[in-house]
Design a protein around this motif. Sequence first.
Motif, PDB file in Angstrom:
ATOM      1  N   UNK A 193      17.143  17.066  43.435  1.00 46.41           N
ATOM      2  CA  UNK A 193      18.271  18.013  43.522  1.00 46.41           C
ATOM      3  C   UNK A 193      18.401  18.874  42.254  1.00 46.41           C
ATOM      4  N   UNK A 194      17.953  18.342  41.116  1.00 48.46           N
ATOM      5  CA  UNK A 194      18.029  19.152  39.888  1.00 48.46           C
ATOM      6  C   UNK A 194      16.951  20.243  39.863  1.00 48.46           C
ATOM      7  N   UNK A 195      16.091  20.227  40.875  1.00 47.40           N
ATOM      8  CA  UNK A 195      15.090  21.301  41.013  1.00 47.40           C
ATOM      9  C   UNK A 195      15.600  22.408  41.933  1.00 47.40           C
ATOM     10  N   UNK A 196      16.831  22.284  42.417  1.00 46.34           N
ATOM     11  CA  UNK A 196      17.345  23.266  43.382  1.00 46.34           C
ATOM     12  C   UNK A 196      18.501  24.038  42.765  1.00 46.34           C
ATOM     13  N   UNK A 197      18.220  24.807  41.744  1.00 49.81           N
ATOM     14  CA  UNK A 197      19.311  25.496  41.049  1.00 49.81           C
ATOM     15  C   UNK A 197      19.673  26.805  41.751  1.00 49.81           C
ATOM     16  N   UNK A 198      20.978  26.967  41.958  1.00 51.03           N
ATOM     17  CA  UNK A 198      21.468  28.197  42.599  1.00 51.03           C
ATOM     18  C   UNK A 198      22.022  29.122  41.517  1.00 51.03           C
ATOM     19  N   UNK A 199      21.410  30.308  41.317  1.00 52.68           N
ATOM     20  CA  UNK A 199      21.899  31.207  40.273  1.00 52.68           C
ATOM     21  C   UNK A 199      23.081  32.053  40.750  1.00 52.68           C
ATOM     22  N   UNK A 200      23.805  32.650  39.776  1.00 50.68           N
ATOM     23  CA  UNK A 200      25.010  33.424  40.117  1.00 50.68           C
ATOM     24  C   UNK A 200      24.732  34.626  41.003  1.00 50.68           C
ATOM     25  N   UNK A 201      23.540  35.191  40.884  1.00 56.86           N
ATOM     26  CA  UNK A 201      23.284  36.420  41.666  1.00 56.86           C
ATOM     27  C   UNK A 201      23.375  36.156  43.180  1.00 56.86           C
ATOM     28  N   UNK A 202      22.971  34.959  43.600  1.00 62.20           N
ATOM     29  CA  UNK A 202      23.060  34.634  45.032  1.00 62.20           C
ATOM     30  C   UNK A 202      24.511  34.487  45.469  1.00 62.20           C
ATOM     31  N   UNK A 203      25.320  33.991  44.559  1.00 63.51           N
ATOM     32  CA  UNK A 203      26.737  33.797  44.875  1.00 63.51           C
ATOM     33  C   UNK A 203      27.436  35.159  44.962  1.00 63.51           C
ATOM     34  N   UNK A 204      27.012  36.082  44.083  1.00 64.36           N
ATOM     35  CA  UNK A 204      27.600  37.434  44.146  1.00 64.36           C
ATOM     36  C   UNK A 204      27.335  38.093  45.500  1.00 64.36           C
ATOM     37  N   UNK A 205      26.190  37.779  46.081  1.00 65.45           N
ATOM     38  CA  UNK A 205      25.867  38.337  47.410  1.00 65.45           C
ATOM     39  C   UNK A 205      26.860  37.829  48.455  1.00 65.45           C
ATOM     40  N   UNK A 206      27.333  36.585  48.315  1.00 64.00           N
ATOM     41  CA  UNK A 206      28.345  36.066  49.259  1.00 64.00           C
ATOM     42  C   UNK A 206      29.635  36.848  49.093  1.00 64.00           C
ATOM     43  N   UNK A 207      29.998  37.113  47.820  1.00 64.82           N
ATOM     44  CA  UNK A 207      31.250  37.831  47.561  1.00 64.82           C
ATOM     45  C   UNK A 207      31.181  39.229  48.149  1.00 64.82           C
ATOM     46  N   UNK A 208      30.017  39.866  48.012  1.00 63.19           N
ATOM     47  CA  UNK A 208      29.949  41.253  48.486  1.00 63.19           C
ATOM     48  C   UNK A 208      29.974  41.353  50.012  1.00 63.19           C
ATOM     49  N   UNK A 209      29.899  40.229  50.715  1.00 67.59           N
ATOM     50  CA  UNK A 209      30.067  40.287  52.173  1.00 67.59           C
ATOM     51  C   UNK A 209      31.505  40.667  52.538  1.00 67.59           C
ATOM     52  N   UNK A 210      32.439  40.412  51.615  1.00 67.61           N
ATOM     53  CA  UNK A 210      33.834  40.791  51.842  1.00 67.61           C
ATOM     54  C   UNK A 210      34.545  39.930  52.877  1.00 67.61           C
ATOM     55  N   UNK A 211      33.944  38.796  53.266  1.00 66.86           N
ATOM     56  CA  UNK A 211      34.611  37.920  54.236  1.00 66.86           C
ATOM     57  C   UNK A 211      35.435  36.874  53.470  1.00 66.86           C
TER      58      UNK A 211
END
Length: 309
Positions: A193-211
């Motif tokens: 699991x420590x090999x599965x790092x989620x960076x902030x840029x992917x999270x920003x894409x969720x925010x830009x969905x506007x849902x």
Amino acid sequence: MKPIILDVDTGIDDALAISYAVNSPELELLGLTTCFGNVTVEEATRNTLLVLEHLDSAVPVIPGATKPLFVSRVKANATHIHGEDGIGNTLTNLPTRKALSQYAPQFIIDQVRSKPHQVTIITVAAMTNLALAIMQAPDIVNLVDNVIVMGGAVKRAGNVTPHAEANIYADPEAADYVFASGIPITLVGLDVTMETLLPKKDVQAWRSKGTELGTLMADMTEFYIDAYEDFYPGIGGCGLHDPLAVGVAICPDFVTTEPLYVRVDLDGFHSLGRTIGDLRSKPAHEPNMQVCLKVDTERFLEHFLSRVV
Ligand code: BDR
Ligand code: CA
């Protein structure tokens, strides 16, 4: 569809795992059982119901253990990682739906007995509910399809002590009881699991969905990534611990496993809760689980991101 019970202590990565599971057509979620851990069991139940409401999901939620099996050695919360409310301080309202009045261990027993050899249990919290279920109904050991455990660190450092991972450390006796029970187990630990790092840029894409869902998941996960950055300076993302356990239920070939005999250290002053694998060329016991030691990070992340929000 694979019938699943997901045992959670929601928790930010639990919330991501719930969303991933609900949005995965390969899985039939029979219920979400809750446990103390990241927060109290009452808070975990509330958070689970809230996440399900955001997902428009009617999956039943069944509250479980409030404390470890035998000994409460540790302060059972992780507010520094998950926020005071367990969901990154995003709590604004209470859920409208209620949890079932059943007790999680009994729910596990009933579901496994009613669908023999079909149910996969995914535990992403302390293993107390499953241990209690097996104590009460040892027959379920031979009736489950598989148990996927997010927990432990066999060839890697721990995250709450130098050796122990949080879910195992929260109730080492429960984990060891389950490991020794003969139930089939796939261990999804910090090794992968420590090999599965989620960076902030992917999270920003969720925010830009506007849902609403995208914004909630982004708010929570940014809190989580910031906490990771404090804990592991320069890491650049958060570990997708609980989502990877769900991913392994959907696509077992996201990971490479090795059969090993693993038990939990219950005595060590410095190593309480350590998952010790017998790595010798001639181990003294038959393997009691499949331990995930490699993960196809790119393929898992792509799959997770295509479904979670
Ligand atoms: C595990 O501990 C909890 O804090 C997370 O939700 C995850 O289940 C990672 O060690
Ligand atoms: Ca968890």
